[in-house]
Design an enzyme around this catalytic site. Structure first.
Site, mmCIF file in Angstrom:
data_model
loop_
_atom_site.group_PDB
_atom_site.id
_atom_site.type_symbol
_atom_site.label_atom_id
_atom_site.label_comp_id
_atom_site.label_asym_id
_atom_site.label_seq_id
_atom_site.Cartn_x
_atom_site.Cartn_y
_atom_site.Cartn_z
ATOM 1 N N PRO A 74 -48.536 -16.419 3.552
ATOM 2 C CA PRO A 74 -49.178 -16.088 2.273
ATOM 3 C C PRO A 74 -50.567 -15.507 2.490
ATOM 4 O O PRO A 74 -51.365 -16.038 3.271
ATOM 5 C CB PRO A 74 -49.245 -17.443 1.563
ATOM 6 C CG PRO A 74 -48.128 -18.237 2.161
ATOM 7 C CD PRO A 74 -48.070 -17.811 3.592
ATOM 8 N N GLU A 75 -50.845 -14.393 1.830
ATOM 9 C CA GLU A 75 -52.148 -13.744 1.921
ATOM 10 C C GLU A 75 -52.873 -13.932 0.583
ATOM 11 O O GLU A 75 -52.441 -14.715 -0.269
ATOM 12 C CB GLU A 75 -51.975 -12.276 2.293
ATOM 13 C CG GLU A 75 -51.296 -12.103 3.654
ATOM 14 C CD GLU A 75 -51.084 -10.650 4.057
ATOM 15 O OE1 GLU A 75 -51.751 -9.757 3.500
ATOM 16 O OE2 GLU A 75 -50.237 -10.401 4.934
ATOM 17 N N HIS A 84 -38.604 -30.858 3.311
ATOM 18 C CA HIS A 84 -39.921 -30.332 3.672
ATOM 19 C C HIS A 84 -40.976 -30.582 2.594
ATOM 20 O O HIS A 84 -42.040 -29.963 2.618
ATOM 21 C CB HIS A 84 -39.824 -28.838 3.979
ATOM 22 C CG HIS A 84 -38.858 -28.517 5.085
ATOM 23 N ND1 HIS A 84 -39.021 -28.978 6.366
ATOM 24 C CD2 HIS A 84 -37.700 -27.799 5.069
ATOM 25 C CE1 HIS A 84 -38.016 -28.535 7.126
ATOM 26 N NE2 HIS A 84 -37.206 -27.838 6.352
ATOM 27 N N ARG A 98 -42.624 -25.068 7.960
ATOM 28 C CA ARG A 98 -43.130 -24.895 9.330
ATOM 29 C C ARG A 98 -44.315 -25.809 9.648
ATOM 30 O O ARG A 98 -44.744 -25.882 10.784
ATOM 31 C CB ARG A 98 -43.523 -23.435 9.554
ATOM 32 C CG ARG A 98 -42.358 -22.467 9.408
ATOM 33 C CD ARG A 98 -42.744 -21.086 9.870
ATOM 34 N NE ARG A 98 -41.669 -20.133 9.654
ATOM 35 C CZ ARG A 98 -41.710 -18.859 10.044
ATOM 36 N NH1 ARG A 98 -42.791 -18.395 10.660
ATOM 37 N NH2 ARG A 98 -40.708 -18.056 9.815
ATOM 38 N N ARG A 101 -68.778 -0.401 16.063
ATOM 39 C CA ARG A 101 -67.567 -1.121 16.508
ATOM 40 C C ARG A 101 -66.469 -0.136 16.903
ATOM 41 O O ARG A 101 -66.212 0.838 16.202
ATOM 42 C CB ARG A 101 -67.047 -2.035 15.390
ATOM 43 C CG ARG A 101 -67.960 -3.235 15.096
ATOM 44 C CD ARG A 101 -67.358 -4.047 13.965
ATOM 45 N NE ARG A 101 -68.150 -5.221 13.659
ATOM 46 C CZ ARG A 101 -67.844 -6.456 14.046
ATOM 47 N NH1 ARG A 101 -66.771 -6.665 14.769
ATOM 48 N NH2 ARG A 101 -68.613 -7.476 13.715
#
Length: 271
Positions: free
Chosen positions: A2-3, A91, A110, A152
């Site tokens: 998830p972002e 879970h 997980r 950079r």
């Protein structure tokens, strides 16, 4: 994983169910997550009132009177509101019991997620204090990005995924935003013009806003607080589309590796 859009979708979905409610306690069935769930979590939460829910990057902060409940969804976690006492599945690791016969259930196949109690000021916690700019806030501009990128050599895709620079933009949305900005993901961050930085900042913001509106992206496990999957995956222009024609120019989408992650791009539209 998830972002930002998935975490923000979760936050918004939880607001009407949690804010203003008192917490009756917590049931921890499996505390062996990414970081161990505190053994005294139930004691800290019992009798607390939820004052608000914030997001910092990919973290959720459930603000209470005496502290904060910090939640990270990890790679497969989700938070849903269920009837208190609903039999758990394999879970379903934690239930935060609410007044009114409901519970906030944390599910994580997980077990890379987290649920921690912060008695200190949240912004000073080790997991939050070094996070970078929020891409949906006013501070996130092309000029700010250009300043951080000066000198950079790192690829712009990796630059955007550095949580100490920009927080919450992961693999999916970095690839999508770079396409809409017309920037090749391997271009050096220090070699992008100011005009292109402005375009990229706007592209990131717009991409994330559209994803939030669509309820995020569900590729495997993600679901909103009411159990519904996201739909933004149906609008991907490059992510996961290797070999398929670009929606703009019909050139086949390509993939390359940046670190451990796959990056998707159009070789004709992105320079």
């Amino acid at each position: 994983m998830p972002e930002l859009p998935e975490v923000e979708t979760t936050r918004r979905g939880l607001l009407p169910h949690l804010v203003g409610r008192r917490i009756r306690g917590a049931v921890v069935r499996n505390g062996n997550l990414r970081w161990p769930v505190p053994g005294d979590l139930a004691r800290h939460l019992r009798g607390e009132e939820v004052l608000g829910i914030r997001r910092r990057g990919k973290y959720l902060l459930i603000d209470c009177r005496k502290g904060h409940l910090l939640v990270h969804l990890g790679m497969s976690g989700r938070l849903t509101v269920v009837p208190d006492g609903l039999p758990p599945r394999k879970h379903d690791h934690i239930d935060v019991r609410l007044e009114g016969g409901q519970a906030l259930r944390f599910t994580d196949p997980r077990r890379f997620g987290a649920m921690l109690w912060l008695g200190e000021a949240a912004d000073r916690h080790a997991l939050l204090k070094d996070l970078g700019m929020e891409p949906l806030e006013a501070e996130f501009t092309g000029a700010a990005l250009a300043r951080k990128a000066a000198g950079r050599r790192v690829a712009i895709k990796q630059f955007l995924m550095n949580s100490g620079i920009v927080t919450g933009v992961g693999n999916i949305y970095a690839s999508e935003a770079l396409f809409h900005a017309g920037i090749h993901p391997s271009r050096s961050a220090g070699r992008i013009s100011r005009a292109r930085w402005d375009r990229l900042a706007a592209s990131i913001r717009t991409t994330l806003q559209r994803a939030v509106k669509a309820g995020g992206s569900t590729l495997r496990d993600f679901a909103s607080a009411d159990g519904r999957p996201g739909h933004f995956q149906n609008r991907f222009v490059v992510y996961g589309r290797e070999g398929k024609p670009c929606r703009t120019c019909k050139t086949p989408i390509r993939a390359l590796r940046h670190g451990q992650r796959s990056t998707f791009y159009c070789p004709a539209c992105q320079r």
